[in-house]
Design an enzyme around this catalytic site. Structure first.
Site, PDB file in Angstrom:
ATOM      1  N   LYS A 112      14.433 -32.218 -41.325  1.00 60.09           N
ATOM      2  CA  LYS A 112      13.242 -31.996 -42.141  1.00 60.09           C
ATOM      3  C   LYS A 112      12.065 -31.724 -41.215  1.00 60.09           C
ATOM      4  O   LYS A 112      11.601 -32.635 -40.523  1.00 60.09           O
ATOM      5  CB  LYS A 112      12.944 -33.222 -43.010  1.00 60.09           C
ATOM      6  CG  LYS A 112      14.045 -33.581 -44.003  1.00 60.09           C
ATOM      7  CD  LYS A 112      13.701 -34.856 -44.756  1.00 60.09           C
ATOM      8  CE  LYS A 112      14.791 -35.228 -45.754  1.00 60.09           C
ATOM      9  NZ  LYS A 112      14.466 -36.478 -46.491  1.00 60.09           N
ATOM     10  N   GLY A 153      16.560 -35.044 -49.621  1.00 65.47           N
ATOM     11  CA  GLY A 153      16.149 -35.878 -50.732  1.00 65.47           C
ATOM     12  C   GLY A 153      15.598 -37.210 -50.264  1.00 65.47           C
ATOM     13  O   GLY A 153      15.533 -37.492 -49.063  1.00 65.47           O
ATOM     14  N   SER A 155      15.601 -40.536 -49.038  1.00 66.42           N
ATOM     15  CA  SER A 155      16.674 -41.352 -48.468  1.00 66.42           C
ATOM     16  C   SER A 155      16.270 -41.954 -47.132  1.00 66.42           C
ATOM     17  O   SER A 155      15.933 -41.224 -46.202  1.00 66.42           O
ATOM     18  CB  SER A 155      17.931 -40.492 -48.267  1.00 66.42           C
ATOM     19  OG  SER A 155      17.606 -39.297 -47.574  1.00 66.42           O
ATOM     20  N   LYS A 208       6.278 -33.192 -46.870  1.00 62.78           N
ATOM     21  CA  LYS A 208       5.994 -34.553 -47.354  1.00 62.78           C
ATOM     22  C   LYS A 208       5.701 -35.502 -46.198  1.00 62.78           C
ATOM     23  O   LYS A 208       5.002 -36.503 -46.370  1.00 62.78           O
ATOM     24  CB  LYS A 208       7.142 -35.062 -48.213  1.00 62.78           C
ATOM     25  CG  LYS A 208       8.519 -35.051 -47.548  1.00 62.78           C
ATOM     26  CD  LYS A 208       8.859 -36.302 -46.795  1.00 62.78           C
ATOM     27  CE  LYS A 208      10.211 -36.179 -46.125  1.00 62.78           C
ATOM     28  NZ  LYS A 208      10.577 -37.366 -45.331  1.00 62.78           N
ATOM     29  N   SER A 271       9.236 -46.017 -43.742  1.00 56.95           N
ATOM     30  CA  SER A 271       8.765 -44.667 -43.417  1.00 56.95           C
ATOM     31  C   SER A 271       7.990 -44.643 -42.102  1.00 56.95           C
ATOM     32  O   SER A 271       6.944 -45.282 -41.969  1.00 56.95           O
ATOM     33  CB  SER A 271       7.869 -44.140 -44.544  1.00 56.95           C
ATOM     34  OG  SER A 271       7.191 -42.967 -44.143  1.00 56.95           O
ATOM     35  N   ARG A 272       8.498 -43.893 -41.127  1.00 57.53           N
ATOM     36  CA  ARG A 272       7.800 -43.779 -39.842  1.00 57.53           C
ATOM     37  C   ARG A 272       6.502 -43.001 -39.998  1.00 57.53           C
ATOM     38  O   ARG A 272       5.506 -43.303 -39.330  1.00 57.53           O
ATOM     39  CB  ARG A 272       8.706 -43.097 -38.816  1.00 57.53           C
ATOM     40  CG  ARG A 272       9.933 -43.913 -38.453  1.00 57.53           C
ATOM     41  CD  ARG A 272      10.699 -43.293 -37.309  1.00 57.53           C
ATOM     42  NE  ARG A 272      11.235 -41.983 -37.641  1.00 57.53           N
ATOM     43  CZ  ARG A 272      12.416 -41.783 -38.208  1.00 57.53           C
ATOM     44  NH1 ARG A 272      13.176 -42.810 -38.521  1.00 57.53           N
ATOM     45  NH2 ARG A 272      12.850 -40.567 -38.452  1.00 57.53           N
ATOM     46  N   ASN A 273       6.502 -41.984 -40.855  1.00 56.86           N
ATOM     47  CA  ASN A 273       5.289 -41.185 -41.030  1.00 56.86           C
ATOM     48  C   ASN A 273       4.179 -42.000 -41.692  1.00 56.86           C
ATOM     49  O   ASN A 273       3.014 -41.907 -41.303  1.00 56.86           O
ATOM     50  CB  ASN A 273       5.616 -39.931 -41.850  1.00 56.86           C
ATOM     51  CG  ASN A 273       6.508 -38.973 -41.085  1.00 56.86           C
ATOM     52  OD1 ASN A 273       6.069 -38.290 -40.176  1.00 56.86           O
ATOM     53  ND2 ASN A 273       7.780 -38.931 -41.444  1.00 56.86           N
ATOM     54  N   VAL A 296      11.264 -40.558 -33.742  1.00 55.37           N
ATOM     55  CA  VAL A 296      10.485 -39.378 -34.117  1.00 55.37           C
ATOM     56  C   VAL A 296       9.804 -39.583 -35.469  1.00 55.37           C
ATOM     57  O   VAL A 296      10.396 -40.099 -36.409  1.00 55.37           O
ATOM     58  CB  VAL A 296      11.404 -38.139 -34.194  1.00 55.37           C
ATOM     59  CG1 VAL A 296      10.656 -36.938 -34.755  1.00 55.37           C
ATOM     60  CG2 VAL A 296      11.945 -37.809 -32.804  1.00 55.37           C
TER      61      VAL A 296
END
Length: 352
Positions: A112, A153, A155, A208, A271-273, A296
């Protein structure tokens, strides 16, 4: 079915584990091979029967085959397979797809994001710009005849590895690829839907990540649930505008790879972001944030590309622009919020 999963990071390992365990309830047991580029990593996986770096506490099924160590081993890993899953980072997609361009079986990627730059002559004039490409665009350049798709998706790898219920979308212009992904992974803990909108599924999965950084910032500044809901909704509008401009269908973004993936990545503690935004809101520098993550966070690396591609298409993406300014140190967190709130009033659904 014989399945090769190329890339032994968190997501590749999780999907390989899930597929290797799948049996019963009408699902036949698959023969799954997990391939890693690094021979030392393969040795560690074999010795520990676990991926302790990325998925500690998750045992590798005894039936899961492990291979790796270079191009020769890659050829062995994909030989005789019915389906190849590319679970490497976006940065490795060009090299891997080039090596797989003559594959006679379906190939699907999990990546992604966007490439850092264009490394080869573009397949069409529309790509002749200094912007990173999504993986389907890379495929068009280096492996145009490959029967390929994207598997994406909402996940988190850890939940997939644990066998917790998850829904994904298998997107390809080839029915054979969609059917192979459904046959391989649809089962007790994974529900797989099919789509022919590869562009939409890839855009949703890539962009996203940028919006999740903004959501983390919102939470880190304790702006409240109202603000988070507004940000997610308007972030989805930005993703949809860009996707439609790139050739996607608007309705794709109401599905798993759009709304679903955005909600998960913008709100989930794994979520890393989102964590990037949380840490930036605490006053940490980007360098400090990246050092603390250890893995990452694609949103950091693709945010500028998203803004550049949007600008080239005349697409308005103020949230993404604010994230880039924040990452570049040109805006403080509070200033980014103020700029977004002070924008001119607009009609809500005048999006595309």
């Amino acid at each position: 079915m014989k399945i090769a999963v190329l890339g032994a990071g968190a997501w590749g390992t999780a999907l390989a584990v899930n597929a290797a365990r799948a049996a019963g309830a009408g699902v036949t047991r698959h023969q799954v091979t997990l391939w890693a580029r690094n021979a030392a990593q393969v040795q560690a996986l074999q010795a520990e029967r676990a991926n302790t770096r990325y998925l500690p506490g998750i045992a590798l099924p005894a039936s899961l085959l492990l291979q790796g160590g270079g191009e020769a081993s890659l050829g062995q890993a994909v030989s005789g397979q019915d389906l190849i899953i590319l679970a490497t980072p976006v940065s490795a997609a060009r090299s891997m797809l080039t090596q797989l361009k003559h594959a006679a079986v379906p190939v699907a990627w999990l990546s992604k994001g966007f490439e850092a730059a264009v490394f080869a002559e573009p397949a069409s004039a529309s790509l002749a710009k200094p912007f990173g490409l999504m993986v389907h665009e890379v495929r068009a350049q280096v492996a145009p005849d490959l029967r390929a798709g994207v598997f994406s998706g909402p996940s988190f790898a850890l939940e997939v590895a644990r066998g917790q219920p998850t829904a994904l979308v298998a997107a390809s212009e080839h029915a054979e690829v969609r059917e192979a992904l459904v046959a391989a992974f649809h089962g007790a803990s994974l529900r797989v839907y099919a789509s022919d909108d590869m562009v939409g599924v890839e855009v949703g999965g890539a962009v996203k990540n940028v919006m999740a950084i903004a959501a983390g910032l919102c939470d880190g500044l304790q702006l409240g649930l109202n603000a988070r809901a507004a940000l997610i909704t308007r972030g989805l509008a930005e993703i949809t505008r860009l996707g439609v401009a790139l050739g996607a269908r608007a309705e794709t973004f109401t599905g798993l790879s759009g709304l679903g993936d955005l909600v998960l990545t913008a709100t989930g503690d794994l979520s890393r972001n989102r964590k990037v935004g949380l840490l930036l809101a605490q006053g940490k520098t980007l360098a400090e944030v990246l050092e603390s993550l250890g893995h990452v966070a694609e949103g950091v690396y693709c945010a500028r590309t998203v803004v550049q591609r949007a600008a080239s298409l005349g697409v308005d993406m103020p949230i993404a622009q604010s994230v880039v300014a924040l990452l570049d140190g040109k805006l403080k967190a509070s200033e980014a919020v103020a700029l977004l709130m002070e924008r001119e009033p607009k009609t809500e659904l005048d999006c595309y």
